[in-house]
Scaffold this active site. Structure first.
Site, PDB file in Angstrom:
ATOM      1  N   GLU A 213      71.639  60.159   6.802  1.00 14.79           N
ATOM      2  CA  GLU A 213      70.735  61.287   6.989  1.00 14.79           C
ATOM      3  C   GLU A 213      69.580  60.919   7.929  1.00 14.79           C
ATOM      4  O   GLU A 213      69.188  61.719   8.776  1.00 14.79           O
ATOM      5  CB  GLU A 213      70.186  61.651   5.605  1.00 14.79           C
ATOM      6  CG  GLU A 213      69.255  62.815   5.557  1.00 14.79           C
ATOM      7  CD  GLU A 213      68.715  63.010   4.125  1.00 14.79           C
ATOM      8  OE1 GLU A 213      69.055  62.205   3.231  1.00 14.79           O
ATOM      9  OE2 GLU A 213      67.958  63.951   3.920  1.00 14.79           O
TER      10      GLU A 213
ATOM     11  N   PHE B  64      65.309  45.133   0.903  1.00 11.91           N
ATOM     12  CA  PHE B  64      65.622  45.827   2.157  1.00 11.91           C
ATOM     13  C   PHE B  64      64.362  46.019   2.992  1.00 11.91           C
ATOM     14  O   PHE B  64      64.094  47.091   3.530  1.00 11.91           O
ATOM     15  CB  PHE B  64      66.311  47.169   1.875  1.00 11.91           C
ATOM     16  CG  PHE B  64      67.624  47.292   2.592  1.00 11.91           C
ATOM     17  CD1 PHE B  64      68.659  46.407   2.340  1.00 11.91           C
ATOM     18  CD2 PHE B  64      67.836  48.278   3.545  1.00 11.91           C
ATOM     19  CE1 PHE B  64      69.868  46.509   3.009  1.00 11.91           C
ATOM     20  CE2 PHE B  64      69.045  48.382   4.226  1.00 11.91           C
ATOM     21  CZ  PHE B  64      70.061  47.490   3.949  1.00 11.91           C
TER      22      PHE B  64
ATOM     23  N   GLY C 122      76.775  50.754   2.221  1.00  4.41           N
ATOM     24  CA  GLY C 122      75.501  51.242   1.723  1.00  4.41           C
ATOM     25  C   GLY C 122      75.116  50.517   0.446  1.00  4.41           C
ATOM     26  O   GLY C 122      75.513  49.367   0.233  1.00  4.41           O
ATOM     27  N   SER C 123      74.382  51.209  -0.389  1.00  3.01           N
ATOM     28  CA  SER C 123      73.827  50.548  -1.564  1.00  3.01           C
ATOM     29  C   SER C 123      74.901  50.341  -2.636  1.00  3.01           C
ATOM     30  O   SER C 123      75.891  51.073  -2.710  1.00  3.01           O
ATOM     31  CB  SER C 123      72.693  51.383  -2.148  1.00  3.01           C
ATOM     32  OG  SER C 123      73.220  52.526  -2.777  1.00  3.01           O
ATOM     33  N   THR C 124      74.665  49.357  -3.474  1.00  2.00           N
ATOM     34  CA  THR C 124      75.595  49.077  -4.563  1.00  2.00           C
ATOM     35  C   THR C 124      75.645  50.245  -5.545  1.00  2.00           C
ATOM     36  O   THR C 124      76.714  50.571  -6.067  1.00  2.00           O
ATOM     37  CB  THR C 124      75.204  47.752  -5.247  1.00  2.00           C
ATOM     38  OG1 THR C 124      75.425  46.686  -4.306  1.00  2.00           O
ATOM     39  CG2 THR C 124      76.030  47.492  -6.489  1.00  2.00           C
TER      40      THR C 124
ATOM     41  N   GLU D 153      67.315  43.832  -4.336  1.00  2.00           N
ATOM     42  CA  GLU D 153      67.451  43.884  -2.887  1.00  2.00           C
ATOM     43  C   GLU D 153      66.284  44.718  -2.355  1.00  2.00           C
ATOM     44  O   GLU D 153      66.200  45.922  -2.615  1.00  2.00           O
ATOM     45  CB  GLU D 153      68.785  44.524  -2.509  1.00  2.00           C
ATOM     46  CG  GLU D 153      69.016  44.510  -1.009  1.00  2.00           C
ATOM     47  CD  GLU D 153      70.350  45.118  -0.611  1.00  2.00           C
ATOM     48  OE1 GLU D 153      70.782  46.090  -1.259  1.00  2.00           O
ATOM     49  OE2 GLU D 153      70.956  44.620   0.347  1.00  2.00           O
TER      50      GLU D 153
ATOM     51  N   ILE E 211      78.353  55.903   6.318  1.00  2.00           N
ATOM     52  CA  ILE E 211      77.687  54.701   6.841  1.00  2.00           C
ATOM     53  C   ILE E 211      76.175  54.790   6.657  1.00  2.00           C
ATOM     54  O   ILE E 211      75.624  55.875   6.486  1.00  2.00           O
ATOM     55  CB  ILE E 211      78.042  54.477   8.337  1.00  2.00           C
ATOM     56  CG1 ILE E 211      77.663  55.686   9.179  1.00  2.00           C
ATOM     57  CG2 ILE E 211      79.516  54.141   8.475  1.00  2.00           C
ATOM     58  CD1 ILE E 211      77.795  55.447  10.668  1.00  2.00           C
ATOM     59  N   PRO E 212      75.520  53.642   6.693  1.00  2.00           N
ATOM     60  CA  PRO E 212      74.085  53.569   6.395  1.00  2.00           C
ATOM     61  C   PRO E 212      73.216  53.690   7.652  1.00  2.00           C
ATOM     62  O   PRO E 212      73.728  53.783   8.764  1.00  2.00           O
ATOM     63  CB  PRO E 212      73.946  52.176   5.800  1.00  2.00           C
ATOM     64  CG  PRO E 212      74.941  51.370   6.566  1.00  2.00           C
ATOM     65  CD  PRO E 212      76.099  52.285   6.866  1.00  2.00           C
TER      66      PRO E 212
ATOM     67  N   GLU F 133      81.284  48.067   1.376  1.00  2.00           N
ATOM     68  CA  GLU F 133      80.377  47.006   1.841  1.00  2.00           C
ATOM     69  C   GLU F 133      79.014  47.358   1.293  1.00  2.00           C
ATOM     70  O   GLU F 133      78.383  48.314   1.748  1.00  2.00           O
ATOM     71  CB  GLU F 133      80.293  46.990   3.376  1.00  2.00           C
ATOM     72  CG  GLU F 133      81.606  46.806   4.089  1.00  2.00           C
ATOM     73  CD  GLU F 133      82.092  45.378   4.077  1.00  2.00           C
ATOM     74  OE1 GLU F 133      81.431  44.524   3.448  1.00  2.00           O
ATOM     75  OE2 GLU F 133      83.133  45.121   4.681  1.00  2.00           O
TER      76      GLU F 133
END
Lengths: 777, 331
Positions: A193, A394, A242-244, A392, A164-165, A264
């Protein structure tokens, strides 16, 4: 300071949230955090520092997960899984209910800790993140309770590996853990992290409320830890947010392993403002879209598309509104934008904005303090080619681009590789719903933005990933799908040299079927099939390219009614029936026994009826979410699908995969059985006489896996069914545009039998669009 | 520090330009404007969630709220004595010991106005003589307004003659409900003329208008007709002042100002009872319009019981003990 001074300025003053419970908790763990495996925290080891991004101060040390740590965690989860499943629906429901309750009871602690760790404003962690976490566990306590009643006979995957992010650390944990546990899986989760602390706090809470050891395991670490987890051979299901880019790596890493996978990923979501919108409402929508969590939101409405006629007025108001935003101390209750999660991320935002500026965008910014903060930013006059419109970011950066007409707005909205979310602002329901249907996005908010609920599926189209979280379809992703073990080896390479003998009679040369026309293969070669049964076109990559182009042009098929599609499927069945003897004869020349050949034709006719029947019956849903909102689940086709058919049952096998795809509105490029393609090529005439519009079904015969590879690589192909031995290759190649792929080996099921049809094929040929419409006169 | 403040005066109110002269009806300024209610409700709910004032700032914001109150009695059993009691409270809205404790004993804190029925105006004017506190009178057949227009206009003139410096008029809701904007405009313009030098506050009775889109339109027509203030409610409707309605009205007011350059005041009234609400509405004004709209020339609360709650909160701020209203002078 005196009251009279304040009266002259009427400033808000400081409103700090009490941090003591969280800081006490951190102080109690000043020796560092080990991994949480098998119900106990391990030795922290050397570990790495976790910082508060708002201050840069180290607030904890956590362990860096090694491959051995991941092994131990997966082993603990594996060992716990049979017992967790044996608890039964009600037994698991009691645990999930307890988790929900405990999250609520510890809500403020979790909110403060989340803010310390991530830099997000306390208002958001307190009012949005943590309440949604509790809601997610309550909702899934319900799914645990009624699992068997709802998904009769379904089985969990087993052990889930979840990564997960850092943008919604605890919320993403809940989206992953709650459905996994409700379905009877056990979990190994790796938090980001930058933000591992609420996951560790959650582990303590889980221990406090008696979750059995090993059911939930938390391994902290960086990307290498995550990679070890998703690649672990004893992990059955991988879920990633997370990221693509990382999503692509995971797609490749899990290719051909049979692991379940949901992704996702990123987004560049459009925020469309029509001239009949409530402009003030839309301005506030932008605040909630891009200045929520400093814009570090995968579904952030980061591209404002505004009608040219109201652009100036809208930009004026948006600029004025931005001027009221407060960027600063995340623990102050008056803060609108907190800290950027990490200096690296800040540097990336700065670089992208500077690049956008150099490309000609007009940059308007609010204010931000020194440190790891970035001001709210509007980029004006951004053209679709600008890096600001495609990457993106972010960060709290929104672009503004004008459009002339609804058609123009849709074209701009869909001019992206992503497809996560869209916001549409119009007071005219006719217009809003039209555009909601046309945008390529898994979540659409009409006159709203960033609305979430555990009962509403969330997930992306296109390169924003696949799979949904939330609601029934989200639960489904944590139950084992019905792909089976097969055995089939790859067919021998097609032989394009003249054969020893041919079929005799008047020559019937099977061509390819592209765009409703029978066309010669681009390469000008044929290959022999069925031991002298005949010749088939030897398709190549250009034939696939042409077929995909024809399929793309047949897009209106997806917008016709289910009734219309049903009529054509029945008509196919009718015409097939009229030529049943001919088809049976063809199957016999390709090696089928007479009885089996007749049975297969009969099955093919039935398939036409069954999928014709389904064409207008795969309903969407109205989800029970938040009061004052209609939340629709719309079932949409994937788009263009590559269908690579089984070698056996060359007629029924092809129709078993093509029919569900087209019944749902997809257009298909089919690669028939390589060794026995002539039943498929005979279908050309049946399709032509059945009023199937040109391009809806295209058929390219030839070397199966070579053609399949081209389909898997094709960025214009949105989904694939592949039956064959090269699942690993197909899934690896599919990572380019992250198309949804279902693979099974040859011989895993009898395609001419009852296993060859079912609701599952329809589900795999569709994706869910969740449309939110707040209402109120 | 501003010397005017140390001298005990109120912070200077903004330089007031010419009163809104009004203009002819211009439906283009509101037709086509649609207000999305869920979005307005969401934004309104955010004022309390996004902004917080604590400790000394909270006390200051509550003191400011006192300055903005139109201390009101509009009851069938109002008497001269009742009005005198209200006026006494208006002069000394918080107990001297509390003002001392807050360090504002010499600032001359008083409420924005006293608001009464027309027949009570002269009692109020007498009781407030020399205080500088204006008397506001409701008029025009308050609260329903369903009287012949000439009588409503006479009522305004009578109340002004009695000493009212501000007139809170009610509109004919039927004009809004039937979309008869010319009739609404002309009615309010006539009332404005009847007010003469007295300021006109147009009560829209928003609880009876049905939609926020109509609230926006009615606000705009009232301003075009020359209203100095627009006001939500009489306090007698089923639904009175709400934050979403207020948001809609202040946005109309902002748009009118942007188009004409005239600054219009806003007065939510009815049902506002707590100190917490006093903060929320001030946050709304500051966020949507800016600091100038926290002054009594541009913002008033129509309230009666809210003052008692504010006084209790202020005493708690001074003493650290929770306060009881029976220890404060009643209004």
């Amino acid at each position: 300071m005196q009251i009279t001074e304040i009266l002259s300025t009427m400033e808000y003053g400081p409103a700090p949230e009490d941090r003591s419970v969280a800081t006490d908790w951190l102080a109690g763990h000043d020796a560092g955090f080990g991994h949480f495996i098998g119900g106990a925290f391990g030795d922290p080891g050397d570990g790495f520092a976790v910082t508060n991004p708002a201050t840069g101060a180290e607030i904890a040390r956590v362990a860096q997960g090694s491959g051995a740590d991941v092994d131990r965690a997966v082993a603990a989860a594996r060992a716990a899984q049979p017992g967790w499943w044996a608890l039964g629906c009600h037994g698991r429901a009691r645990h999930l209910y307890a988790l929900a309750r405990h999250v609520q009871q510890r809500a403020r602690f979790l909110a403060v800790l989340e803010t310390l760790d991530s830099g997000k404003p306390i208002r958001e962690s307190r009012d949005i993140d943590v309440p949604l976490v509790a809601r997610h566990f309550y909702h899934h306590a319900g799914w645990a309770e009624i699992l068997e009643d709802t998904f009769s006979g379904a089985r969990p995957w087993g052990v889930c590996g979840q990564v997960i992010p850092w943008n919604f650390p605890l919320l993403m944990l809940s989206w992953k853990v709650a459905p996994a546990l409700a379905a009877g899986n056990t979990v190994v989760l790796k938090p980001a992290e930058y933000t591992p602390l609420t996951a560790l706090a959650f582990a303590e809470i889980a221990r406090e409320c008696g979750l059995p050891d090993g059911v939930l395991n938390i391994v902290t670490g960086d990307g290498t830890t995550g990679a070890a987890l998703v690649r672990h051979e004893d992990v059955d299901k991988v879920a990633f947010t997370g990221s693509t880019d990382v999503g692509r790596q995971i797609r490749r890493a899990t290719a051909g392993t049979g692991k379940g996978l949901t992704l996702e990923l990123g987004g560049k979501s459009p925020f469309i403002v029509f001239e009949d919108a409530d402009l003030d409402a839309a301005v506030e929508g932008v605040v909630d879209a891009i200045w929520f969590n400093q814009g570090q939101v995968c579904c952030a409405g980061s591209r404002v598309l505004v009608a040219e006629s109201v652009e100036a007025r809208f930009v004026d108001r948006l600029t004025a509104r931005m001027g009221k935003l407060v960027t600063g101390d995340p623990l102050d209750k008056n803060t609108d934008l907190g800290a950027i999660v990490h200096p690296d991320q800040l540097a990336r935002i700065r670089a992208l904005v500077e690049q956008g500026r150099s490309e000609g965008a007009g940059i308007v910014q609010g204010t931000a303090p020194e440190g790891c903060f970035y001001p709210p930013t509007i980029a004006l006059d951004v053209q679709p080619a600008s890096v600001l419109a495609t990457e993106e970011i972010f960060g709290p950066v929104v672009t503004v681009t004008s459009f002339r007409s609804p058609q123009d707005a849709v074209a701009l909205a869909n001019n992206t590789a992503y497809g996560l979310a869209a916001s549409i602002w119009s007071e005219t329901v006719t217009q809003a719903m039209d555009v909601a249907g046309q945008v390529k996005a898994g979540v659409v908010w009409v006159n709203g933005t960033n609305l979430f609920d555990a009962g509403a599926p969330f997930g992306g189209y296109r390169e924003s990933g696949f799979g949904r979280e939330g609601g029934r379809v989200g639960m489904r992703a944590y139950l084992r799908d019905d792909a089976r073990e097969g055995s089939g080896a790859a067919p021998p390479a097609p032989d394009a040299t003249p054969a020893a003998r041919g079929p005799g009679g008047i020559d019937r040369t099977a061509k390819l079927f592209i765009g409703g026309k029978q066309t010669r293969p681009d390469g000008g070669h044929v290959y022999s099939v069925g031991d002298g049964a005949g010749l088939a076109g030897l398709g190549n990559r250009k034939d696939i390219r042409n077929a995909v182009e024809a399929a793309s042009k047949a897009a209106p098929w997806g917008r016709t009614t289910g009734h219309n599609r049903a009529q054509i499927l029945y008509y196919l069945g009718e015409n097939l029936s009229a030529r049943a003897a001919e088809f049976a004869g063809r199957l016999e020349t390709m090696g089928a026994a007479a009885e089996a050949a007749h049975a297969e034709v009969e099955t093919a006719i039935r398939r036409c009826f069954w999928y014709g029947a389904q064409a207008d019956k795969v309903d969407g849903a109205v989800h029970a979410t938040v009061s004052g909102h209609v939340t629709l689940g719309m079932v949409e086709p994937l788009g263009v699908m590559g269908v690579v058919c089984p070698q056996a049952a060359p007629l029924a096998g092809l129709l078993s995969l093509v029919l569900p795809a087209i019944a749902m509105g997809n257009r298909v490029v089919a690669v028939p059985s390589q060794s026995a393609p002539l039943a498929a090529t005979d279908l050309y005439q049946v399709m032509e006489t059945s009023d199937l519009p040109a391009g809806v079904v295209n058929i390219v015969t030839g070397p199966r896996d070579e053609l399949a590879r081209i389909l898997a690589q094709h960025d214009g192909v949105d989904g694939m069914f592949y039956v064959g031995a090269e699942a690993r290759m197909i899934q690896t190649e599919s990572a380019g545009n992250l198309k949804q792929v279902w693979c099974e080996a040859d011989g895993a099921r009898d395609w001419a039998g009852p296993d060859g049809q079912g609701r599952g094929f329809l589900d795999r040929a569709t994706q869910i669009k969740t449309v939110w419409v707040p209402y109120g006169a | 520090m501003d010397p005017a403040i140390t001298a005990g005066a109120l912070p200077a109110t903004t330089a007031t330009p010419a009163r809104n002269p009004g203009q002819s009806l211009d439906t283009a300024m509101f037709e086509g404007i649609r207000v999305n209610r869920p979005a307005a409700e969401k934004r309104a709910a955010a004022f309390g969630a996004r902004r917080s004032v604590k400790k000394l700032h909270q006390a200051a914001w509550l003191v400011n709220a006192v300055r903005l109150i139109d201390l009101t009695t509009l009851a069938g059993d109002d008497t001269a004595g009742r009005v005198r009691r209200l006026c006494a409270k208006a002069r000394v809205p918080i107990a001297p010991r509390i003002a001392d404790g807050l360090g504002i004993a010499d600032m001359g804190l008083r409420v924005g106005a006293v608001c009464v029925y027309p027949t009570m105006v002269h009692h109020a004017a007498a009781a407030l003589d020399g205080s500088g506190i204006p008397v506001a009178s409701v008029a025009t057949g308050f609260p329903a307004g369903l009287m012949p227009l000439h009588l409503r206009l006479q009522e305004i003139e009578w109340a002004v003659a009695q000493g009212a410096a501000e007139i809170d008029i009610v509109i004919t809701r039927a004009h809004v409900l039937s979309g008869d904007w010319p009739a609404l405009h002309d009615e309010i313009a006539a009332m404005r003329a009847a007010c003469g030098p007295a300021h006109l506050k147009a009560i829209l009775a928003t609880g009876e208008l049905g939609t926020l889109t109509r609230v926006y339109a009615a606000s705009m027509v009232a301003m075009q007709a020359g209203a100095d203030f627009i006001k939500t409610s009489t306090g007698k409707e089923g639904v009175n002042a709400t934050l979403p309605v207020s948001l809609t009205m202040v946005r109309a007011l902002r748009d009118y100002g942007a188009a004409t350059g005239h600054r219009i005041g806003f007065k939510p009234a009815g049902g506002i009872k707590s100190a917490k609400e006093a903060i929320q509405w001030q946050v709304l004004m500051k966020e949507e319009l800016g600091r100038d709209w926290l002054e009594p020339d541009l913002f008033r609360f129509g309230a009666s019981s809210m003052l008692a709650d504010i006084e209790r909160q202020l005493e708690h701020h001074v003493t650290g003990r929770y306060a009881a209203s029976h220890r404060h002078a009643t209004s």
